[in-house]
Design an enzyme around this catalytic site. Structure first.
Site, PDB file in Angstrom:
ATOM      1  CE  LYS A  34      -0.681   0.175   4.967  1.00 53.19           C
ATOM      2  NZ  LYS A  34       0.086   1.386   5.251  1.00 53.19           N
ATOM      3  CB  THR A  35       3.972   2.252   1.723  1.00 53.85           C
ATOM      4  OG1 THR A  35       3.418   1.819   2.961  1.00 53.85           O
ATOM      5  CG2 THR A  35       4.695   3.566   1.939  1.00 53.85           C
ATOM      6  CG  ASP A 219      -0.571   5.157   4.853  1.00 50.90           C
ATOM      7  OD1 ASP A 219      -1.192   4.176   4.415  1.00 50.90           O
ATOM      8  OD2 ASP A 219       0.572   5.079   5.336  1.00 50.90           O
ATOM      9  CD  GLU A 220      -1.747   2.149   8.432  1.00 47.47           C
ATOM     10  OE1 GLU A 220      -2.792   1.457   8.464  1.00 47.47           O
ATOM     11  OE2 GLU A 220      -0.606   1.671   8.522  1.00 47.47           O
ATOM     12  CD  GLN A 250      -3.052  -4.239   8.486  1.00 52.18           C
ATOM     13  OE1 GLN A 250      -2.068  -3.907   9.128  1.00 52.18           O
ATOM     14  NE2 GLN A 250      -3.044  -4.349   7.164  1.00 52.18           N
ATOM     15  NE  ARG A 595       1.925  -6.485  11.042  1.00 54.28           N
ATOM     16  CZ  ARG A 595       1.598  -5.817   9.943  1.00 54.28           C
ATOM     17  NH1 ARG A 595       2.432  -4.951   9.427  1.00 54.28           N
ATOM     18  NH2 ARG A 595       0.454  -6.037   9.336  1.00 54.28           N
TER      19      ARG A 595
END
Length: 715
Positions: A34-35, A219-220, A250, A595
């Site tokens: 996504k980044t 973002d997020e 998330q 993670r």
DNA sequence: AGACAGCCAATTTTT
DNA sequence: TTGGCTGTCT
């Protein structure tokens, strides 16, 4: 040029990056790049001819903002100059710095962080003659924070308040906001709220900002609260170019007002929105993804999504049920030691727990195993007393109405201004409707009805602040900091106060000075200091990373151990009584699992002592939700001594223990404030050295070598 | 004014 | 278990 930006992307990523200008929602699963999509979209906009200053990219953490800015720069180079890549809070702070009137503030206004806000709130509660037992500042702060996250102002809060308790909280809320305003300050939530209010009520300013930001990227997005959603809506009102990236699975900050429903409501809020889902994961093995998929599938409120990867099947997770937390920690240490011996770098390993309190036995076991480690998120840099004290001085110089800062430094270092003086001052200031420092300056100490001795102490304090104020406009922030340290005798105070901790505190002050060095003006330095939590500062040193699941979001490791998988621990006891509580815990567990790139270790303890009391919790329901074929039980009793010896252990070294300059007696030096002088003595002080310097005209002064800025002169 | 002992309460927490 | 706060003593 444009095509180049898409070359190494998968079809879904391409669709997102190259979508026509307009609202775009990217549902990006964990590890789906996504980044990369976000930064590429910025590059795409720039390559399409958009001005950098027309783009606002918003993240939640300073670290994410820094990384994004860095990555954009790598792609487009200096064409990134002028881009705004900020956290929500930093972006709003910057807007308010440019237009204080947007939030009803005066220039020089202060940002109150959680600690400042809590202090002000506590004073407010006491002033209203309410009991801090019945209205604990911490709890009230949380309630007000939640209210602000939902854009509920004191008036609205009062309207919806039911019962005496809520009405009293409403009174506190109103008084607290008034106190903030009098101190010319905004707390974290206000940064957002004031901008939203300003954009709503000040059309001329709203127009400016809406014209300026032709594109807003977030973002997020699942972590945005209603106030932040509203901010995005207002900023994008003119151009409707919102590019939001998020993952509802998330969303782990619901307890702080994050509203993942906002993701689901995106299409209503921005009609005609394009929705792109990224499901290919580039991080983990399929075993890990299947475990994570199985867990999150138990949640009801979500967009269905199924992560897959091309990184191979992978190994099942290894599970161990320990007798107690010590046994658990030792098992984890043994496993990690084996992995390290087999070649896994220590900094590719993380141990994830639910609450910070769980880290201690792990730290002990890792020490015994000879594994270097670092704990993320203990006491943070900007929360250290010495850092806060010195920042408070600086804040007071920037904003003389900042009563919280004033009260903090009034008697630090101790100068004979006790509770009596402070209370008299606070009462008088309140009565006369001005801030404490202004009152002292404008009316003198005589109006307080104090003893001559108390008056003298206060007068000396005012003289000190005036001296510093005179210098404030002439010096750079770092030099001003030096002056504060010197004039207040802060180092002597630290040394007297607690000689044992002085070494670490000196390091912290040195670090604060180093970060001040990066700034030309006080306001920007203070803004940065208030908004950064310096979690990043712990990063970098090699070692196994110990951290909470919350702190782990956005990070990845080859090997992840998730410990404490018991009912009441993970999921946390508190979540069991909250609506939607367990679903949020499950998302948190999902974050922890995802993670890992290659291997997962999962453990629980039958007995765990908490606050001295032993608890016998059943194993976590989350363990039961895992597909059995992807979980392997560890042999009972496997311990450290079963693990192979370490090949090599990397011990972290602190770069700050090195001396910067070998000062010697007799050396001629130049100091920005005191001019030329010569070093009379070099006295070792822990890792640092104290320099005694005789200046021409300014007499003898003492400095700590790591902090003072000196130029060596010939002769 | 400041030091000290006893008491109570206690997630997570990007900002 | 710790830490933060309150009340008492010097």
């Amino acid at each position: 040029m444009l095509e180049e930006l898409l070359e190494d992307l998968n079809p879904a990523q391409r669709e997102a990056v190259s979508a026509p200008v307009g609202p775009v929602l990217v549902l990006a699963g964990a590890g789906s790049g996504k980044t990369r999509v976000l930064t590429r979209r910025i590059a795409w906009l720039l390559a399409s001819g958009e001005r950098p200053s027309a783009i606002l990219a918003i993240t939640f953490t300073n670290k994410a903002a820094g990384e994004m800015a860095e990555r954009v720069r790598r792609v487009v180079g200096e064409r990134a100059d002028g881009l705004w890549v900020f956290t929500f809070h930093a972006a709003c702070a910057r807007m308010l710095r440019l237009h204080p009137e947007l939030g009803g503030l005066r220039p020089g206004w202060s940002i109150y962080d959680q600690d400042d806000a809590r202090r002000l709130l506590e004073r407010t509660i006491r002033r209203l003659d309410l009991d801090t037992k019945r209205f604990p500042p911490r709890a009230i702060a949380a309630e007000l924070s939640l209210a602000k996250a939902r854009l509920v102002d004191p008036e609205r809060f009062t309207e919806v308040a039911t019962g005496l308790y809520e009405r009293q909280v409403a009174t506190i809320y109103r008084a607290y906001q008034a106190a903030l305003r009098e101190a010319n300050a905004a707390d974290f939530d206000d940064l957002i709220g004031l901008v939203v209010g300003g954009l709503t009520e000040r059309p001329e300013l709203a127009e400016y900002w809406q014209r300026r930001f032709r594109h807003v990227l977030v973002d997020e997005f699942q972590d945005a609260n209603p106030a932040q959603h509203e901010l995005v809506r207002l900023l994008a009102r003119e151009h409707q170019s919102v590019f939001a990236v998020g993952d509802v699975d998330q969303s782990i900050y619901g307890f702080r007002g994050a509203d993942p429903e906002g993701v689901l409501a995106f299409e209503e809020r921005f009609p005609g929105a394009r929705v792109v889902t990224l499901e290919q994961n580039y991080r983990s093995t399929n075993a890990i993804l299947e475990l994570a998929n199985a867990v999150i599938a138990q949640n009801r409120r979500r967009y269905a999504k199924h992560l897959f990867s091309e990184l191979g099947a992978g190994e099942p997770a290894l599970r161990y049920q320990a007798s107690d937390e010590r046994d658990e920690a030792q098992w984890v240490a043994a496993q990690l030691r084996r992995l390290v011996a087999d070649g896994t770098p220590v900094d590719e390993i993380a141990v994830i727990f639910r609450t910070n309190a769980q880290s201690r036995p792990l730290e002990e076991a890792l020490s015994e195993a000879g594994l270097p480690f670092r704990v993320v998120g203990g006491v943070r840099f900007y929360e250290r007393r010495e850092v806060r004290d010195l920042l408070a001085y600086l804040r007071l110089l920037e904003n003389p109405d900042d009563d919280v800062a004033l009260v903090r430094v009034l008697n630090v270092p101790r100068r004979g201004i006790g509770r009596g003086s402070e209370e008299a001052l606070a009462a008088a200031a309140r009565l006369r409707g001005r801030s404490m420092l202004r009152l002292l300056r404008e009316e003198g100490v005589g109006v307080l009805g104090l003893t001559p001795r108390q008056e003298r102490s206060l007068e000396r304090f005012v003289a000190l602040v005036d001296t510093l104020s005179d210098a404030a406009s002439k010096l750079r922030p770092a030099e001003l900091l030096d002056l504060v340290v010197a004039e207040t005798g802060y180092l002597e105070y630290l040394n007297e106060d607690d000689p044992i901790t002085v070494e670490g505190r000196l390091e912290n002050i040195a670090e604060l000075r180093a970060s001040a060095e990066e700034f030309e003006d006080l306001a920007s330095f203070l803004e940065r200091a208030a908004l950064i939590s310096a979690v990043d500062e712990a990063m970098g040193a090699g070692g196994v990373t110990l951290l909470t699941a919350h702190a782990a979001k956005g990070l990845e490791f080859d090997v992840v151990a998730v410990v404490g998988l018991e009912e009441g621990v993970f999921p946390h006891a508190r979540s069991l009584v909250e609506a939607e509580g367990v679903e949020e815990e499950r998302r948190l567990f999902y974050v922890a699992l995802t993670r890992a790139r290659r291997a997962l270790l999962l453990s629980s303890a039958r007995r765990r002592s908490s606050w001295g009391e032993p608890l016998y919790n059943p194993t976590s329901r989350f363990l039961e939700e895992l597909p059995t074929e992807l979980v392997e039980d560890a042999a009972v009793g496997e311990r450290l001594w079963d693990a192979p010896a370490l090949v090599r252990v990397v011990t972290p070294t602190s770069p700050r223990t090195q001396r910067r300059h070998p000062w010697r007696e007799g050396q001629r030096v130049f100091h920005a404030r005191y001019g030329e002088g010569s070093i009379r003595a070099v006295i070792p002080r822990g890792i640092d050295e104290e320099l005694v310097i005789a200046f021409e005209g300014a007499g003898e002064r003492r400095f700590f070598a790591s902090m003072v800025k000196l130029r060596a002169l010939e002769g």
